[in-house]
Write a protein that holds these residues in place. Sequence first.
Motif, PDB file in Angstrom:
ATOM      1  N   VAL A 199      -3.285  11.805  -6.848  1.00  0.00           N
ATOM      2  CA  VAL A 199      -3.206  13.160  -6.290  1.00  0.00           C
ATOM      3  C   VAL A 199      -3.822  13.190  -4.892  1.00  0.00           C
ATOM      4  N   LYS A 200      -4.962  12.542  -4.722  1.00  0.00           N
ATOM      5  CA  LYS A 200      -5.616  12.512  -3.410  1.00  0.00           C
ATOM      6  C   LYS A 200      -4.742  11.818  -2.371  1.00  0.00           C
ATOM      7  N   GLU A 201      -4.095  10.725  -2.777  1.00  0.00           N
ATOM      8  CA  GLU A 201      -3.271   9.976  -1.829  1.00  0.00           C
ATOM      9  C   GLU A 201      -2.030  10.769  -1.421  1.00  0.00           C
ATOM     10  N   VAL A 202      -1.390  11.435  -2.378  1.00  0.00           N
ATOM     11  CA  VAL A 202      -0.227  12.261  -2.049  1.00  0.00           C
ATOM     12  C   VAL A 202      -0.650  13.424  -1.153  1.00  0.00           C
ATOM     13  N   ALA A 203      -1.791  14.042  -1.467  1.00  0.00           N
ATOM     14  CA  ALA A 203      -2.294  15.140  -0.637  1.00  0.00           C
ATOM     15  C   ALA A 203      -2.573  14.659   0.786  1.00  0.00           C
ATOM     16  N   ARG A 204      -3.110  13.446   0.905  1.00  0.00           N
ATOM     17  CA  ARG A 204      -3.406  12.901   2.237  1.00  0.00           C
ATOM     18  C   ARG A 204      -2.127  12.727   3.051  1.00  0.00           C
ATOM     19  N   TRP A 205      -1.082  12.225   2.405  1.00  0.00           N
ATOM     20  CA  TRP A 205       0.177  12.026   3.113  1.00  0.00           C
ATOM     21  C   TRP A 205       0.824  13.356   3.496  1.00  0.00           C
ATOM     22  N   LEU A 206       0.745  14.355   2.621  1.00  0.00           N
ATOM     23  CA  LEU A 206       1.318  15.659   2.950  1.00  0.00           C
ATOM     24  C   LEU A 206       0.595  16.292   4.137  1.00  0.00           C
ATOM     25  N   LYS A 207      -0.722  16.147   4.179  1.00  0.00           N
ATOM     26  CA  LYS A 207      -1.479  16.691   5.312  1.00  0.00           C
ATOM     27  C   LYS A 207      -1.185  15.914   6.591  1.00  0.00           C
TER      28      LYS A 207
END
Length: 748
Positions: A199-207
């Motif tokens: 979840v953190k990695e996907v959130a990082r890419w979206l940001k």
Amino acid sequence: METRGWLFDLYPLGNRVVLWFITPEGRALRLEEDFPYTIYLGGAASRVRQVLQTLRARGWVSRYYPSRGLELASGKEIPVVALEPKTYGHLSRLRSWLGKLQGQVEVFNADLDVSAYYLYRRDLWPCTWYDLEVQEGRLLALAPREEQFARDFDPPPLTTLGLSLTRDPLIPLGAGNSLAITWEDRTLELEVRDRTGLVKEVARWLKKANPDLVLSDWGDEEIVPLLWHWSKESHLPLPLDREPGVVSRKFSGGRTYFSYGRIVYQGQAAPFFGRWHVDRKNSFFFREADLPGLMQIARLGQLPLQQAARASPGTLITSMQLARAVKDSILIPWRKADPERFKSAGELLTGDKGGLVFMPPIGLFFEVAELDFSSMYPTIMSRHNLSPETVNCRCCGEAEGYGGERAEGRGPSPHNSVPETGYRLCRRREGLVPRTLKPILKLREALKGAAREAGPEAAARYHQRQNALKWMLVTCFGYLGYKNARFGRIEAHEAVTAFGRDKLLTAKEICETAGFQVLHALTDCLWIKKEGMTEAELQVLCQEISAVTGVRMALEGVYRWLVFLPSRQNPARPVATRYFGVFRDGTLKVRGLLCRRRDTPPLVRRAQEALLTCLAAAATPEELAALKPELLKLSEGFRQRLREGGIPPGELVVTRVLSRTPAEFKVDTATALAVRQLAQAGISLRPGEKVRYVHREGKNGAPECRIRAAPFLEDLEDYDTRFYLNLLERAFAEIFTAVYGNHQGGNG
């Protein structure tokens, strides 16, 4: 402040509509506008007053006032009361309560989607540049810079992030499957070691990327719902949306329904707010027309693009009709009450016959021309004013003494009658359906013309857009006879097919008068031949048919040779939709063969296509005969590969659509065995979903060993050679028997 923006997304939030625009600089601009949702009530004034008093006492409406609108059936203006719910949140309660009053009051415009209703009422369409007047985040005014049906439009550059699974989608994320992220032509595989980390990695890419578009494979069903659930479970932010406010997001699963004799599964939707999420696997229009096609249907259907991407062609054409109705002040009945009138057996036999078919002779023919009516049924609906309110209309019926139907001993006048059926057509007003279809037909012709003149890249975009329109036009006829369609009526549907039969018969007679032999005719197509015919002669013939029938007839092409195949069950019986041939330019056209079936394994499909490609080089009987040894060699090569083993499992996959729940299977069919294998692994499928498997052993083997379901194929080394050889022989026999009259099978 005045600026420009491309209408990108919109949705209701609280009691306002939120709109997102992309500026010429590529910036995302968020604006809000107040939009009162308006419902109309009609009927007895005393009963309407009682309803309004109850609604006011319950506090569900902010205001109501007298208004007027047009009744669809009669075209007359009638008095109604307009009421506005206090908030969008009151709509569900209001609809539920009004639904219980069926027969007591008439309810109009009650169940329209809020975003779509906003676009209808404001006469706006997405994916278009607008001149904007804004103040402190509020939209004050806007004006389109492009026509809704413009041939050309220029979208801004959009940033795209890709999401997909690394293995079969039936393998859950985190249970053997991983996530792949694609950005700027690079793909990163994210293994699910722990949910929080993913979840953190996907959130990082979206940001980091802040994409305008998230383009996924299986995002709606498998990726987004699971990531969202994990983010809530671990209390971690997941910036799927650009919307800064709180949005409601629920995942309730897909749905199964019955359509045109098939069980269909439609996956759930997982849209984003302020950015687009398009799931390629859950969007019919993306598969058929890519992103340019999605933009086209969003503009014409006046639906937010994410909604249009997941809609069926019927939903899109209905949305266009709803927009037309709102624009013309036509009141849209909430629950249609227009049953089919009683018909005698004789009337049903006369009118309810569908398209006209002349069965073809079985065999091989040389120099055959195919003529096609262009968009036949939509053109008929447009040209002859066919719409639910114009067939046996009230206005002309009252004027001529019909009382809405044919009077005893009197028929309609010839200039406004439907062939065979005797139905009358309105002469006083243009119907809602023709008004909707005419600009689509005009735009599609313009796009096809532009594609012929443009370079390869631009031509591809024009083709994608016209292909999207094709599916809307194909569906509009079916929806005209669909009992639950907003603007459907079976008599209008029957009128379309009656005109179609009349025009095809007229075309056949014109061809025969010109000395052509008609080999086959099917609804809107003719296959004809004549010794020494030229393309110029055929073009003149098409022009004559077009002039007489009022529907454009086009030359699809001239076949070097064409084969009409018999029924699989009865070799002496012809079939209207089983044929294959090659045009003069070498292009193949194939209908009704194994390679066209969705359940045919890829290896068998490629084998049959290889034979057809080889045959496409021939133009004469002598050249076809000379190719037989090469075809036999090709066929034996595929057989030998199967016998030797080592075929990749993916080449042998059989795909079936699940027609029932696993518990409803009573016999150990291959599909039933595959579903049980999946269930034992914790994977459940619904009717309408696809189940994929490879045959391992014949019917004499143990049930659990007969097949292997698709997610578990990686270590598969054996397969049922006899089963696949039999399929190959069927594929080869379809070709050899049709072209050479016999087939010497090689399955020993």
